[in-house]
Design an enzyme around this catalytic site. Sequence first.
Site, mmCIF file in Angstrom:
data_model
loop_
_atom_site.group_PDB
_atom_site.id
_atom_site.type_symbol
_atom_site.label_atom_id
_atom_site.label_comp_id
_atom_site.label_asym_id
_atom_site.label_seq_id
_atom_site.Cartn_x
_atom_site.Cartn_y
_atom_site.Cartn_z
ATOM 1 N N HIS A 44 51.708 44.971 42.775
ATOM 2 C CA HIS A 44 52.538 46.043 43.335
ATOM 3 C C HIS A 44 52.465 46.013 44.862
ATOM 4 O O HIS A 44 51.544 46.548 45.469
ATOM 5 C CB HIS A 44 52.053 47.396 42.787
ATOM 6 C CG HIS A 44 52.963 48.545 43.089
ATOM 7 N ND1 HIS A 44 53.375 49.453 42.125
ATOM 8 C CD2 HIS A 44 53.554 48.947 44.238
ATOM 9 C CE1 HIS A 44 54.157 50.351 42.678
ATOM 10 N NE2 HIS A 44 54.282 50.078 43.974
ATOM 11 N N HIS B 60 55.390 46.059 48.233
ATOM 12 C CA HIS B 60 56.804 46.122 48.632
ATOM 13 C C HIS B 60 57.047 45.191 49.821
ATOM 14 O O HIS B 60 56.355 45.292 50.842
ATOM 15 C CB HIS B 60 57.194 47.542 49.033
ATOM 16 C CG HIS B 60 57.188 48.505 47.887
ATOM 17 N ND1 HIS B 60 58.354 48.928 47.256
ATOM 18 C CD2 HIS B 60 56.180 49.126 47.227
ATOM 19 C CE1 HIS B 60 58.045 49.774 46.283
ATOM 20 N NE2 HIS B 60 56.728 49.912 46.241
ATOM 21 N N ASP C 18 59.463 45.278 51.910
ATOM 22 C CA ASP C 18 59.855 46.049 53.095
ATOM 23 C C ASP C 18 58.747 47.015 53.529
ATOM 24 O O ASP C 18 58.956 47.812 54.444
ATOM 25 C CB ASP C 18 61.179 46.788 52.867
ATOM 26 C CG ASP C 18 61.211 47.614 51.587
ATOM 27 O OD1 ASP C 18 60.502 47.273 50.627
ATOM 28 O OD2 ASP C 18 61.953 48.616 51.547
ATOM 29 N N GLY D 8 61.493 54.890 44.822
ATOM 30 C CA GLY D 8 62.134 55.943 45.601
ATOM 31 C C GLY D 8 61.541 57.286 45.205
ATOM 32 O O GLY D 8 60.599 57.349 44.411
ATOM 33 N N HIS E 215 57.952 52.951 38.770
ATOM 34 C CA HIS E 215 57.127 53.856 39.581
ATOM 35 C C HIS E 215 57.101 55.200 38.847
ATOM 36 O O HIS E 215 58.146 55.846 38.717
ATOM 37 C CB HIS E 215 57.763 54.105 40.948
ATOM 38 C CG HIS E 215 57.448 53.070 41.986
ATOM 39 N ND1 HIS E 215 58.058 51.852 42.020
ATOM 40 C CD2 HIS E 215 56.588 53.109 43.038
ATOM 41 C CE1 HIS E 215 57.596 51.178 43.055
ATOM 42 N NE2 HIS E 215 56.702 51.907 43.693
ATOM 43 N N GLU F 4 53.281 59.294 40.242
ATOM 44 C CA GLU F 4 52.754 59.211 41.605
ATOM 45 C C GLU F 4 52.902 60.587 42.252
ATOM 46 O O GLU F 4 51.923 61.290 42.476
ATOM 47 C CB GLU F 4 53.520 58.148 42.400
ATOM 48 C CG GLU F 4 53.105 58.021 43.848
ATOM 49 C CD GLU F 4 54.018 57.068 44.630
ATOM 50 O OE1 GLU F 4 55.120 56.754 44.165
ATOM 51 O OE2 GLU F 4 53.601 56.658 45.736
ATOM 52 N N ASP G 179 50.579 48.357 47.583
ATOM 53 C CA ASP G 179 51.815 49.124 47.771
ATOM 54 C C ASP G 179 52.501 48.708 49.072
ATOM 55 O O ASP G 179 53.389 47.872 49.036
ATOM 56 C CB ASP G 179 51.557 50.636 47.727
ATOM 57 C CG ASP G 179 52.772 51.414 47.231
ATOM 58 O OD1 ASP G 179 53.705 50.778 46.692
ATOM 59 O OD2 ASP G 179 52.788 52.654 47.366
HETATM 60 O O1 LIG Z 1 54.946 54.269 46.623
HETATM 61 C C1 LIG Z 1 56.181 54.255 46.544
HETATM 62 N N1 LIG Z 1 56.801 55.112 45.666
HETATM 63 C C2 LIG Z 1 58.134 55.130 45.492
HETATM 64 N N2 LIG Z 1 58.957 54.339 46.192
HETATM 65 C C3 LIG Z 1 58.409 53.497 47.101
HETATM 66 C C4 LIG Z 1 57.032 53.421 47.314
HETATM 67 N N3 LIG Z 1 56.809 52.512 48.271
HETATM 68 C C5 LIG Z 1 58.011 52.031 48.639
HETATM 69 N N4 LIG Z 1 58.982 52.626 47.939
HETATM 70 C C6 LIG Z 1 60.434 52.420 48.047
HETATM 71 O O2 LIG Z 1 60.755 51.177 47.465
HETATM 72 C C7 LIG Z 1 61.787 50.576 48.235
HETATM 73 C C8 LIG Z 1 61.942 49.114 47.891
HETATM 74 O O3 LIG Z 1 60.813 48.369 48.222
HETATM 75 C C9 LIG Z 1 61.375 50.907 49.646
HETATM 76 O O4 LIG Z 1 62.467 50.797 50.550
HETATM 77 C C10 LIG Z 1 60.905 52.353 49.500
HETATM 78 O O5 LIG Z 1 61.994 53.251 49.653
HETATM 79 ZN ZN LIG Z 2 55.355 51.271 45.272
#
Ligand SMILES: O=c1[nH]cnc2c1ncn2[C@@H]1O[C@H](CO)[C@@H](O)[C@H]1O
Ligand SMILES: [Zn+2]
Length: 387
Positions: free
Chosen positions: A26, A28, A30, A188, A215, A218, A307
């Site tokens: 997990h 991201h 970005d 998101g 997701h 959380e 994350d």
């Molecule tokens: O921990 C999280 N929980 C929910 N959404 C997330 C988390 N971290 C990042 N993103 C979302 O996932 C998109 C794609 O990678 C990111 O642009 C962010 O808006």
């Molecule tokens: Zn995430």
Amino acid sequence: MTSQSIQTGITPSPDQIRRAPKVLLHDHLDGGLRPGTIVDLARETGYSRLPETDPDKLGLWFREAADSGSLERYLETFTHTVGVMQTREALVRVARECAEDLAEDGVVYAEVRYAPEQHLDGGLTLEQVVEAVNEGFREGERAARGHGHRIRVGALLTAMRHAARALEIAELANRHRDLGVVGFDIAGAEAGYPPTRHLDAFEYLKRENNHFTIHAGEAFGLPSIWQALQWCGADRLGHGVRIIDDIEVADDGSVKLGRLASYVRDKRVPLEMCPSSNLQTGAAASYAEHPIGLLRRLHFRTTVNTDNRLMSGTSMSREFEHLVDAFGYTLDDLAWFSVNAMKSAFIPFDERLAMISDVIKPGYAELKSEWLFQQTVSTSGSVATES
Ligand SMILES: O=c1[nH]cnc2c1ncn2[C@@H]1O[C@H](CO)[C@@H](O)[C@H]1O
Ligand SMILES: [Zn+2]
């Protein structure tokens, strides 16, 4: 100094943690850019809204802005990373550096996710976005090999839960299956956007025998986890920390699991836990109080993840270090987390098995054997340990 089991109970050093073979499910794309790369890309692509243009200050800005105690505010910081990831060149570079950075940190297998629909502002198509990121991952794997590191990176395509493109993204993931994309995810803001909004995408993926994680649990509690598993059929849970709400620990230490927590443990549902991220969004109060301690003790299929390395100023090694400090974990515990993660990956079973038996277990065995060579033989012939 008679028993090896005494030695393997030794707390791993930061250097050993870095060298240990780690598995990351997990992360991201970005959320893991190098601050210097964001500054370069902003200049090259004419993105003028960065809050800082000095890389050190920008890195600090992300960590502080994400440290808000709210998932919604945490997610606002992604405007800037997504903002500079709108060209093919930018995507290739970010993906390449991601693979290189993870390899440098000792990660041997990673599934890295991103939402293709967020990278279309510069005129790229969804297909072009996926192709650029895959190209970057392959370049990064090659570059890492050149530096003596072995890593495999697979992509997970994320659909944004507030949007309405999940089916389209699921189809995209399916088309690029066996071509660098290993699964699907939704991410998101959680509150107000239940996973069942995207049931069509999940049902499609199941019909295609494809894999997905969601997701859930959380920022929102048990209903979100329940929907993700029982309505949507998720293979894994992104975070899932709130499963703790279905576990009662009595004063005498005895534990009672509710039906949902029992299901998660019985079915070996992998939990993609991200301790530092949870501290920032308020899902946990401290490392020592993070549910991962209890969940690991109860033998849930727990995994450790980053994350967003940029927003949390973290890495896989650092997440492990925090847990070693908080819970006294040994190399055996870190091996357990890594094997758990590899078992839960979305690549084929035979490849997972080979990674476990030929890469992960030998890697930890090698680290565990180091104590043997930290000794000197004194003149009297007895064995003494170097201080
Ligand atoms: O921990 C999280 N929980 C929910 N959404 C997330 C988390 N971290 C990042 N993103 C979302 O996932 C998109 C794609 O990678 C990111 O642009 C962010 O808006
Ligand atoms: Zn995430």
